[in-house]
Design a protein around this motif. Structure first.
Motif, mmCIF file in Angstrom:
data_model
loop_
_atom_site.group_PDB
_atom_site.id
_atom_site.type_symbol
_atom_site.label_atom_id
_atom_site.label_comp_id
_atom_site.label_asym_id
_atom_site.label_seq_id
_atom_site.Cartn_x
_atom_site.Cartn_y
_atom_site.Cartn_z
ATOM 1 N N VAL A 89 -4.470 15.265 -6.051
ATOM 2 C CA VAL A 89 -4.622 15.017 -4.619
ATOM 3 C C VAL A 89 -4.075 13.616 -4.329
ATOM 4 O O VAL A 89 -4.131 12.736 -5.189
ATOM 5 C CB VAL A 89 -6.111 15.104 -4.216
ATOM 6 C CG1 VAL A 89 -6.303 14.751 -2.748
ATOM 7 C CG2 VAL A 89 -6.645 16.494 -4.478
ATOM 8 N N PHE A 90 -3.543 13.403 -3.140
ATOM 9 C CA PHE A 90 -2.911 12.132 -2.762
ATOM 10 C C PHE A 90 -1.646 11.851 -3.561
ATOM 11 O O PHE A 90 -1.262 10.707 -3.744
ATOM 12 C CB PHE A 90 -3.842 10.921 -2.945
ATOM 13 C CG PHE A 90 -5.210 11.086 -2.383
ATOM 14 C CD1 PHE A 90 -5.383 11.513 -1.084
ATOM 15 C CD2 PHE A 90 -6.334 10.794 -3.139
ATOM 16 C CE1 PHE A 90 -6.664 11.650 -0.545
ATOM 17 C CE2 PHE A 90 -7.601 10.927 -2.617
ATOM 18 C CZ PHE A 90 -7.775 11.351 -1.318
ATOM 19 N N LEU A 168 -1.765 16.794 5.807
ATOM 20 C CA LEU A 168 -2.720 15.866 6.417
ATOM 21 C C LEU A 168 -4.039 15.875 5.654
ATOM 22 O O LEU A 168 -4.677 14.849 5.482
ATOM 23 C CB LEU A 168 -2.960 16.276 7.872
ATOM 24 C CG LEU A 168 -3.656 15.236 8.734
ATOM 25 C CD1 LEU A 168 -2.717 14.092 9.027
ATOM 26 C CD2 LEU A 168 -4.158 15.853 10.020
ATOM 27 N N MET A 169 -4.427 17.062 5.182
ATOM 28 C CA MET A 169 -5.738 17.159 4.551
ATOM 29 C C MET A 169 -5.760 16.718 3.104
ATOM 30 O O MET A 169 -6.800 16.296 2.606
ATOM 31 C CB MET A 169 -6.287 18.574 4.693
ATOM 32 C CG MET A 169 -6.696 18.820 6.140
ATOM 33 S SD MET A 169 -7.703 20.263 6.397
ATOM 34 C CE MET A 169 -9.270 19.799 5.701
ATOM 35 N N GLY A 172 -3.356 11.946 2.261
ATOM 36 C CA GLY A 172 -3.829 10.574 2.299
ATOM 37 C C GLY A 172 -2.834 9.608 2.925
ATOM 38 O O GLY A 172 -3.017 8.406 2.842
ATOM 39 N N ASN A 173 -1.746 10.136 3.535
ATOM 40 C CA ASN A 173 -0.855 9.306 4.356
ATOM 41 C C ASN A 173 -0.281 8.099 3.619
ATOM 42 O O ASN A 173 -0.297 6.983 4.123
ATOM 43 C CB ASN A 173 -1.637 8.850 5.596
ATOM 44 C CG ASN A 173 -0.739 8.370 6.716
ATOM 45 O OD1 ASN A 173 0.470 8.604 6.690
ATOM 46 N ND2 ASN A 173 -1.304 7.691 7.684
ATOM 47 N N ILE A 174 0.201 8.306 2.399
ATOM 48 C CA ILE A 174 0.735 7.196 1.608
ATOM 49 C C ILE A 174 2.253 7.111 1.793
ATOM 50 O O ILE A 174 2.959 8.090 1.532
ATOM 51 C CB ILE A 174 0.413 7.382 0.107
ATOM 52 C CG1 ILE A 174 -1.091 7.593 -0.068
ATOM 53 C CG2 ILE A 174 0.887 6.187 -0.703
ATOM 54 C CD1 ILE A 174 -1.463 8.119 -1.429
ATOM 55 N N LYS A 177 5.132 8.567 -0.634
ATOM 56 C CA LYS A 177 4.522 9.482 -1.593
ATOM 57 C C LYS A 177 4.037 10.741 -0.905
ATOM 58 O O LYS A 177 4.286 11.858 -1.359
ATOM 59 C CB LYS A 177 3.350 8.797 -2.288
ATOM 60 C CG LYS A 177 3.703 8.223 -3.651
ATOM 61 C CD LYS A 177 2.421 8.119 -4.422
ATOM 62 C CE LYS A 177 2.136 6.902 -5.159
ATOM 63 N NZ LYS A 177 0.783 6.595 -5.453
ATOM 64 N N ARG A 179 3.609 10.653 2.879
ATOM 65 C CA ARG A 179 3.782 10.593 4.335
ATOM 66 C C ARG A 179 5.081 11.254 4.743
ATOM 67 O O ARG A 179 6.134 10.626 4.820
ATOM 68 C CB ARG A 179 3.746 9.138 4.822
ATOM 69 C CG ARG A 179 3.705 9.041 6.351
ATOM 70 C CD ARG A 179 3.789 7.627 6.834
ATOM 71 N NE ARG A 179 2.557 6.902 6.598
ATOM 72 C CZ ARG A 179 2.477 5.567 6.666
ATOM 73 N NH1 ARG A 179 3.539 4.843 6.941
ATOM 74 N NH2 ARG A 179 1.332 4.974 6.425
ATOM 75 N N VAL A 183 3.749 14.088 9.521
ATOM 76 C CA VAL A 183 2.620 13.156 9.533
ATOM 77 C C VAL A 183 3.036 11.825 10.159
ATOM 78 O O VAL A 183 2.273 11.207 10.907
ATOM 79 C CB VAL A 183 2.081 12.942 8.098
ATOM 80 C CG1 VAL A 183 1.011 11.857 8.074
ATOM 81 C CG2 VAL A 183 1.519 14.238 7.547
ATOM 82 N N PHE A 186 2.912 12.174 13.833
ATOM 83 C CA PHE A 186 1.512 12.127 14.246
ATOM 84 C C PHE A 186 1.011 10.681 14.275
ATOM 85 O O PHE A 186 0.347 10.249 15.212
ATOM 86 C CB PHE A 186 0.686 12.969 13.265
ATOM 87 C CG PHE A 186 -0.774 13.102 13.619
ATOM 88 C CD1 PHE A 186 -1.164 13.746 14.772
ATOM 89 C CD2 PHE A 186 -1.742 12.593 12.778
ATOM 90 C CE1 PHE A 186 -2.517 13.887 15.087
ATOM 91 C CE2 PHE A 186 -3.096 12.729 13.079
ATOM 92 C CZ PHE A 186 -3.475 13.373 14.240
ATOM 93 N N ASP A 187 1.375 9.946 13.251
ATOM 94 C CA ASP A 187 1.004 8.535 13.138
ATOM 95 C C ASP A 187 1.543 7.713 14.306
ATOM 96 O O ASP A 187 0.844 6.899 14.889
ATOM 97 C CB ASP A 187 1.599 7.979 11.837
ATOM 98 C CG ASP A 187 0.536 7.333 10.977
ATOM 99 O OD1 ASP A 187 -0.595 7.857 10.962
ATOM 100 O OD2 ASP A 187 0.839 6.317 10.338
ATOM 101 N N GLU B 165 -5.240 7.061 3.324
ATOM 102 C CA GLU B 165 -5.720 6.980 4.697
ATOM 103 C C GLU B 165 -6.187 8.331 5.223
ATOM 104 O O GLU B 165 -5.475 9.325 5.123
ATOM 105 C CB GLU B 165 -4.578 6.499 5.610
ATOM 106 C CG GLU B 165 -4.345 5.023 5.566
ATOM 107 C CD GLU B 165 -3.158 4.636 6.440
ATOM 108 O OE1 GLU B 165 -2.765 5.441 7.306
ATOM 109 O OE2 GLU B 165 -2.635 3.533 6.241
ATOM 110 N N GLN B 171 -12.498 11.708 8.066
ATOM 111 C CA GLN B 171 -11.656 12.120 6.946
ATOM 112 C C GLN B 171 -11.706 11.099 5.809
ATOM 113 O O GLN B 171 -11.665 11.475 4.638
ATOM 114 C CB GLN B 171 -10.213 12.350 7.406
ATOM 115 C CG GLN B 171 -9.533 13.400 6.558
ATOM 116 C CD GLN B 171 -8.034 13.466 6.778
ATOM 117 O OE1 GLN B 171 -7.458 12.728 7.563
ATOM 118 N NE2 GLN B 171 -7.396 14.362 6.073
#
Lengths: 226, 252
Positions: A89-90, A168-169, A172-174, A177, A179, A183, A186-187, B165, B171
Motif C-alpha cells: 500500500v502507498f 485515492l484510497m 496516499g498521494n505521494i 510514486k 500521485r 489525483v 483533484f488536489d 496523505e 482518511q
C-alpha cells in the motif's frame, strides 16, 4: 508554462502505470478470456461474473478491500511480507495491483468476444492440417483476434488512466510514486488552484476523446466493442 | 373517477405544503471531518431540545469551500479553520456577523499499536517507521498543522519520503487504523472519548508547535431564512454543547 514539474511527474507516472497494467492484463487476461470463450464448464458463469465485477462495483469498495487485504494484517499483506516485499500500500506496486483488478474486464471482455467470434471451424481446419494446439493459437487464433487485442489494449490503457477512486484510497498521494493525473487534478481543485486544474483536466479530456476516436474510427460501422 | 382527480390533486398539494413547512426546520450542515463524532452526539441533543433536524455532510474544509462556491445546498458550515469561513464572508457568501469560533482543535500523533507512540513524541525523531500519515495540507487545516509541527521539530526533510496523505483527516486516520501507516497526525477528537485516549497510543501535540486550529462556524446565504440554522448556531454557543465539545478533546 501551464503545466509545472509536479503535473509532468503525474503524467509520466500515469503513463507508466497504464502501460505496465495493460501489459500485465494482456498476459493474464488472454488465457482467462480464451478459457471463458471455449469452456463448457459450469464455472464459466461464476468466473465471468467475477471478472466483470469491477464494472459494477464502486471503486471505493475495491479500494477499501485492497486497503484491508494489502495492509500488514491482511492476507495479501501477510503474503507480501513473507516474500520480503514488505507491504505494498502507498507504493507504485500497490497501484499496479489495484489497476490490474480494476481494469480486468476492459481487457478480458474484448478478448473473449474476439475469441468467440473466430468459432470452431478455423481450429478444426488447423487440426486437420496437424497443427498442435499451441501452433493453432499462435498462427491462427492470435492473427484472427488481432482487432480484439487492439481494442483490449486501448481500453485497458485508457481505463487505467481514468482511474481515481482506487488510487485515492490506497495511494496516499505521494509525488512521483502514487500521485497520478486524476489525483493531481483533484488536489488542484481542493486547493483552489483552478487554472492548473483546467490545464490538466483539459489535457485529459483531449486524450480521452482521441483514444475513443481511434477506437471508433478503426471500427467503421460496427456497433459495440469486440 | 375523473371528477375526483382535481380533488385528489388538491389534497396532494395540501399534504406537500404541510410537509414542506415541517421540512423547513431541517438544517443542512457541512461539517469538517474532524468534528464527525461530536456533531453526531450533538445532533441527537439538538434535535431533542429544539425539534429541528440536522443533516450533516462530512469532508475536508477546502473541498467544502469549492462546493459552497458552486452552489452546494449547505446552510451552516462548521469548518476546521478560521480562514475559510472568513474568506467566504469577505466574498459575500455568508450571513454577516454570524461567524464565531465553536472549537479549537487539538492535534495528536497517533498509532493503532499500544505503546508505540510515547507521550513526548520521541518516536518521530527515532524515525524507524515506514509511513507517517497526515491529512492533505492544502485542503485540511489539521494537515497544515501537522506540517508546521514537522517544520518546528526540524523533521521535514527526514520524514519527506515517508509521508502519505489522506484527502481529509478521516482518511489520514483510516490509514493508521488499518495499520498501513504505523503512525499519523490526527485530530484528538477522533481518538478521544470521555477524557482519555480511546485506543492505541498517542502524543497530544503541544499547541505551541503549530498555529492554533481555530475552527469557525458560519451561517451561509442559503440558511439566512431558516430558523433551524439560527437555532443550531445558538445551540453551539450554549453551555451544553460546550461541555460536549470539550469532552472530545477540543478547547473552547
Amino acid at each position: 508554462m501551464p503545466l509545472d514539474a509536479s503535473d509532468l511527474g503525474a503524467i509520466w507516472l500515469t503513463v507508466q502505470l497504464a502501460s505496465l497494467t495493460t501489459l500485465i492484463l494482456l498476459v493474464v487476461g488472454t488465457p482467462i478470456a480464451w478459457w471463458l470463450a471455449r469452456t463448457r464448464s459450469w464455472l464459466r458463469g461464476p468466473v465471468g461474473a467475477v471478472v466483470a465485477l469491477p464494472l459494477v462495483l464502486p471503486p471505493t469498495v475495491i479500494g477499501f478491500y485492497l486497503l484491508i487485504a494489502l495492509g500488514p494484517h491482511g492476507w495479501l499483506g501477510q503474503a507480501t511480507q513473507a516474500l520480503g516485499l514488505g507491504t505494498v500500500v502507498f507504493s507504485f506496486t500497490g497501484l499496479v495491483i489495484g489497476s490490474v483488478v480494476y481494469s480486468m474486464p476492459f481487457v478480458v471482455q474484448p478478448l473473449q468476444n474476439a475469441f468467440s467470434a473466430i468459432g470452431q471451424r478455423p481450429l478444426e481446419v488447423a487440426a486437420t492440417l496437424r497443427a498442435s494446439p499451441w501452433d493453432t493459437f499462435v498462427h491462427v487464433v492470435l492473427p484472427l483476434a488481432r482487432p480484439g487485442f487492439i481494442t483490449a489494449s486501448i481500453l485497458g490503457f485508457a481505463h487505467t488512466v481514468g482511474e481515481f477512486g482506487v488510487v485515492l484510497m490506497i495511494g496516499g498521494n505521494i509525488p512521483d510514486k502514487t500521485r497520478v493525473v486524476s489525483v493531481q487534478i483533484f488536489d488542484h481543485v481542493e486547493s483552489m488552484a483552478y487554472s492548473q486544474a483546467h490545464w490538466l483536466a483539459g489535457a485529459m479530456l483531449v486524450f480521452s476523446f482521441l483514444v475513443l476516436l481511434l477506437l471508433y474510427a478503426g471500427r467503421r460501422g460496427k456497433a459495440g466493442w469486440s | 373517477m375523473r371528477l375526483r382527480l382535481p380533488h385528489l390533486a388538491a389534497t396532494a398539494l395540501a399534504t406537500l405544503i404541510t410537509c414542506n413547512s415541517a421540512w423547513a426546520d431541517e438544517v443542512q450542515v457541512a461539517v469538517a471531518a474532524n468534528f464527525t463524532a461530536p456533531i453526531q452526539a450533538l445532533a441527537k441533543d439538538f434535535e431533542k431540545d429544539t425539534g429541528h433536524t440536522l443533516v450533516a455532510a462530512f469532508g475536508a474544509t477546502g473541498q467544502f469551500y469549492a462546493q459552497i462556491k458552486n452552489g452546494a445546498p449547505f446552510e451552516v458550515f462548521l469548518a476546521a479553520d478560521d480562514s475559510t469561513p472568513a474568506k467566504l464572508e469577505s466574498e459575500g457568501d455568508t450571513v454577516k456577523g454570524s461567524r464565531f469560533t465553536y472549537a479549537i482543535g487539538t492535534l495528536a500523533l497517533w498509532s493503532a499499536k499500544p505503546g508505540y507512540v510515547d507521550d513526548q513524541g520521541a518516536v518521530l525523531k527515532k524515525n524507524d517507521f515506514q509511513h507517517l500519515s497526515i491529512a492533505n495540507p492544502k485542503a485540511a487545516p489539521y494537515g497544515l498543522a501537522a506540517t508546521q509541527v514537522l517544520d518546528k521539530l526540524k523533521l521535514t526533510d527526514a520524514t519527506k519520503g515517508k509521508i502519505v496523505e489522506g484527502q481529509n483527516i478521516t482518511q489520514a486516520f483510516q490509514f493508521v487504523s488499518t495499520g498501513n501507516a504505523e503512525l499519523g497526525f490526527v485530530a484528538l477528537s477522533q481518538i478521544y472519548k470521555d477524557g482519555k485516549i480511546d485506543n492505541g497510543s498517542a502524543w497530544i501535540v503541544p499547541s505551541n508547535l503549530h498555529d492554533p486550529i481555530k475552527q469557525d462556524a458560519v451561517i451561509l446565504n442559503k440558511g439566512k431564512d431558516n430558523p433551524a440554522a439560527k437555532a443550531l448556531v445558538e445551540y453551539l454557543k450554549g453551555p451544553k454543547a460546550a461541555a460536549l465539545i470539550k469532552s472530545y478533546g477540543y478547547e473552547i
